[in-house]
Scaffold this active site. Sequence first.
Site, PDB file in Angstrom:
ATOM      1  N   CYS A 130       0.958  -1.215  -0.040  1.00 46.72           N
ATOM      2  CA  CYS A 130      -0.101  -0.202   0.070  1.00 46.72           C
ATOM      3  C   CYS A 130       1.011   1.238  -0.200  1.00 46.72           C
ATOM      4  O   CYS A 130       2.040   1.079   0.179  1.00 46.72           O
ATOM      5  CB  CYS A 130      -0.810   0.178   1.148  1.00 46.72           C
ATOM      6  N   HIS A 183      -6.152  -1.520  -1.491  1.00 46.12           N
ATOM      7  CA  HIS A 183      -5.684  -2.665  -0.832  1.00 46.12           C
ATOM      8  C   HIS A 183      -6.887  -3.808  -1.351  1.00 46.12           C
ATOM      9  O   HIS A 183      -6.313  -5.043  -1.240  1.00 46.12           O
ATOM     10  CB  HIS A 183      -5.907  -2.526   0.700  1.00 46.12           C
ATOM     11  N   HIS A 235      -1.786  -7.914  -6.662  1.00 49.10           N
ATOM     12  CA  HIS A 235      -0.471  -7.707  -7.226  1.00 49.10           C
ATOM     13  C   HIS A 235      -0.099  -8.950  -8.023  1.00 49.10           C
ATOM     14  O   HIS A 235      -0.591 -10.070  -7.999  1.00 49.10           O
ATOM     15  CB  HIS A 235       0.799  -7.377  -5.922  1.00 49.10           C
ATOM     16  N   GLN A 261       3.853 -10.790 -10.149  1.00 51.28           N
ATOM     17  CA  GLN A 261       5.246 -10.938  -9.738  1.00 51.28           C
ATOM     18  C   GLN A 261       5.793 -11.185 -11.516  1.00 51.28           C
ATOM     19  O   GLN A 261       5.229 -11.835 -12.119  1.00 51.28           O
ATOM     20  CB  GLN A 261       5.552 -12.113  -8.819  1.00 51.28           C
TER      21      GLN A 261
END
Length: 382
Positions: free
Chosen positions: A80, A139, A192, A194
């Site tokens: 965040c 979030h 999110h 990666q």
Amino acid sequence: MTAITSTQLADGRELIYFDDDAAGAASRRSQADTVDHRPLPARGEPGEVRFDALTDEWVAVAAHRQSRTHLPPADQCPICPTTTNNPSEIPAPDYDVVVFENRFPSLGPALGSIPDNPQWGTTGPAYGRCEVVSFTPDHTGSFSGLSEVRARTVIEAWAHRTEALSAMKGIKQVFPFENRGADIGVTLHHPHGQIYAYPYVTPRAGVLGAAARKFYDAADGRETLTGSLLRSEREDGSRMVLEGANFSAYVPFAARWPLEIHLVPHRQVPDLAALSGEEKDELAHVYLDLLKRLDTLYPTPTPYISAWHQAPLDDLLRPAGYLHLQLTSPRRAADKLKYLAGSEAAMGAFINDTTPELVAERLRAVGTRPSSLNHTPEGVPA
């Protein structure tokens, strides 16, 4: 036009802001906002890779990741925007999309080449790079709830990082991916993904690459395997989910997972970095479409793995390589998951509990119904 700003965190890790537009970046952040004031310890040495002579595969050993952040409360989320009470990995008080080097990497931070001609007992440093991609400062929610503008910024970040990581010493494969949902094993609820940059060609990419190269050679380079499969699926039609001007999506003929969709560009490109601006624009639309369809199938969010298969950086495999997405979920019913047990985990022999044709029909049908977007992830209070 996406604005890109690179900076460093307190321990020297790279962090890059990707803003939806340059004007927004200028109004959102000052130079001071990009400074990380945390007293972070120095970065550790990489783990190691060990060669498994039985399977002819490399295995990364990253014991330091046992102490990584695991499902922190919302007010302590490390991705965040920074606040007085939560000095996070993102120094700025606001952002659009951010990419930064993982504080607990499976590979890296050092770069280099692993040993050639390995045998039993061969080890080496776990060279490479692992990056985190935060899709939004919010979030809660998920990728499917992003605007097309924001999704386009994420795609630009994937393409930028693919090109940059591919040029780094010793890198053999770049893999952007997203794990979504507690059932998949996420350790952060914040939306999110990666990116892993491996110092070797991974086992799955090796299998796909070998099959693609065999087909490519037999066709004398006139056609690729993925292109041939796309053409066959479009001609058959029973497993198609959607078709666009530049991308099409289908449930593969021999799908392994209860929910499995392949999203394929109509033009052969090796990776996301090779897409044109027009192709990236459409990709933002069709990718959101697919994720919304998954989120409409059931009353609660569907866990998934979104895996971008890019051509390895290998002179033999790359010519036949063909960018495509494999979007998979173990969810076989509203209250049931497919677990990889004996046959799948031990033998790699998948047994699917659904039929690809029925799954495709359901995914086509939900495209006409309103979707329930911005689900709060399971286990996270709204």
